[in-house]
Design a protein around this motif. Structure first.
Motif, short mmCIF file in Angstrom:
data_model
loop_
_atom_site.label_atom_id
_atom_site.label_comp_id
_atom_site.label_asym_id
_atom_site.label_seq_id
_atom_site.Cartn_x
_atom_site.Cartn_y
_atom_site.Cartn_z
N ARG A 180 0.83 -1.20 0.00
CA ARG A 180 0.00 0.00 0.00
C ARG A 180 0.88 1.26 0.00
NH1 ARG A 180 -4.07 -0.66 4.42
NH2 ARG A 180 -4.71 -2.42 3.19
N THR A 181 1.95 1.26 0.77
CA THR A 181 2.87 2.39 0.83
C THR A 181 3.56 2.59 -0.51
OG1 THR A 181 3.25 1.98 3.17
CG2 THR A 181 4.85 3.37 2.06
N GLN A 182 3.98 1.49 -1.16
CA GLN A 182 4.61 1.58 -2.46
C GLN A 182 3.64 2.15 -3.49
OE1 GLN A 182 5.80 -2.50 -2.94
NE2 GLN A 182 7.94 -2.04 -2.45
N LYS A 183 2.38 1.69 -3.46
CA LYS A 183 1.39 2.19 -4.40
C LYS A 183 1.14 3.68 -4.21
CE LYS A 183 -3.30 1.30 -6.12
NZ LYS A 183 -3.05 2.05 -7.31
N THR A 184 1.07 4.13 -2.96
CA THR A 184 0.88 5.55 -2.67
C THR A 184 2.04 6.36 -3.20
OG1 THR A 184 -0.41 5.01 -0.71
CG2 THR A 184 0.49 7.23 -0.83
N ALA A 185 3.26 5.89 -3.01
CA ALA A 185 4.44 6.60 -3.49
C ALA A 185 4.42 6.69 -5.01
CB ALA A 185 5.71 5.91 -3.01
N ILE A 186 4.04 5.61 -5.67
CA ILE A 186 3.96 5.60 -7.13
C ILE A 186 2.87 6.56 -7.60
CG2 ILE A 186 3.34 4.19 -9.15
CD1 ILE A 186 4.75 1.84 -7.65
N ASP A 187 1.69 6.52 -6.95
CA ASP A 187 0.59 7.40 -7.32
C ASP A 187 0.99 8.87 -7.19
OD1 ASP A 187 -1.04 5.29 -7.94
OD2 ASP A 187 -2.19 5.36 -6.08
N GLN A 188 1.77 9.21 -6.16
CA GLN A 188 2.18 10.60 -5.97
C GLN A 188 3.15 11.05 -7.04
OE1 GLN A 188 3.52 10.91 -1.90
NE2 GLN A 188 1.47 11.47 -1.21
N ARG A 189 3.85 10.15 -7.68
CA ARG A 189 4.78 10.51 -8.75
C ARG A 189 4.09 10.62 -10.10
NH1 ARG A 189 8.74 6.71 -6.09
NH2 ARG A 189 7.79 5.20 -7.47
N LEU A 190 2.85 10.12 -10.20
CA LEU A 190 2.12 10.22 -11.46
C LEU A 190 1.69 11.66 -11.72
CD1 LEU A 190 -0.30 7.16 -11.38
CD2 LEU A 190 1.72 7.45 -12.80
N ILE A 191 1.68 12.05 -12.97
CA ILE A 191 1.09 13.33 -13.35
C ILE A 191 -0.37 13.02 -13.64
CG2 ILE A 191 1.05 15.19 -15.03
CD1 ILE A 191 4.09 14.69 -15.42
N LEU A 192 -1.24 13.53 -12.78
CA LEU A 192 -2.67 13.26 -12.94
C LEU A 192 -3.20 13.90 -14.22
CD1 LEU A 192 -4.27 13.87 -9.43
CD2 LEU A 192 -3.99 11.72 -10.60
#
Length: 133
Positions: free
Chosen positions: A5-17
């Motif tokens: 879950r932490t890894q997914k959150t970190a990846i999501d924060q690096r995405l350009i929405l």
């Protein structure tokens, strides 16, 4: 489970929405093209401003004056996924209805870095003529 879950959150924060604002001011996430996900991974912006969150927002071209006002108001207070974003630029994409936003925590730094470019360019309205003063 927590590590995933932490890894997914970190990846999501690096995405350009990729977001869209419709004529009624509704904000939705645009589906990404198959296999295409723009990220801040390896970008200078992410290195200079760790933790920055970026959104690319599309708005409609043909709007009534009322709809334009609704969209402008939404752009002034854009919240998505619990994150408040501020308009920071558009470059040549403004004519195509595409604007760039960053999270509130980084917005002042970015605005200062680019000398408050959107405000100077559009005189507070992203729909104004670039040459209007």
């Amino acid at each position: 489970m927590t590590a995933t879950r932490t890894q997914k959150t970190a990846i999501d924060q690096r995405l350009i929405l990729e977001l869209s604002i419709d004529a009624q001011g509704e904000v939705t996430r645009k589906p990404s093209q198959l296999g295409r996900k723009d990220t801040l991974e390896g970008k200078l912006l992410a290195e200079i401003y760790p933790g920055i969150q970026v959104a690319r927002v599309s708005v409609p071209h043909e709007l009534t004056p009322y709809e334009q006002s609704v969209v402008e108001n939404r752009m002034a207070k854009l919240i998505y996924g619990g994150v408040e974003y501020r308009l920071v630029g558009a470059s040549n994409s403004a004519k195509d209805g595409k604007f760039y936003f960053v999270d509130l925590a980084h917005s002042k730094q970015i605005a200062e870095r680019f000398q408050h470019w959107p405000r100077r360019q559009w005189c507070t309205s992203p729909f104004s003529s670039p040459t209007a003063s």
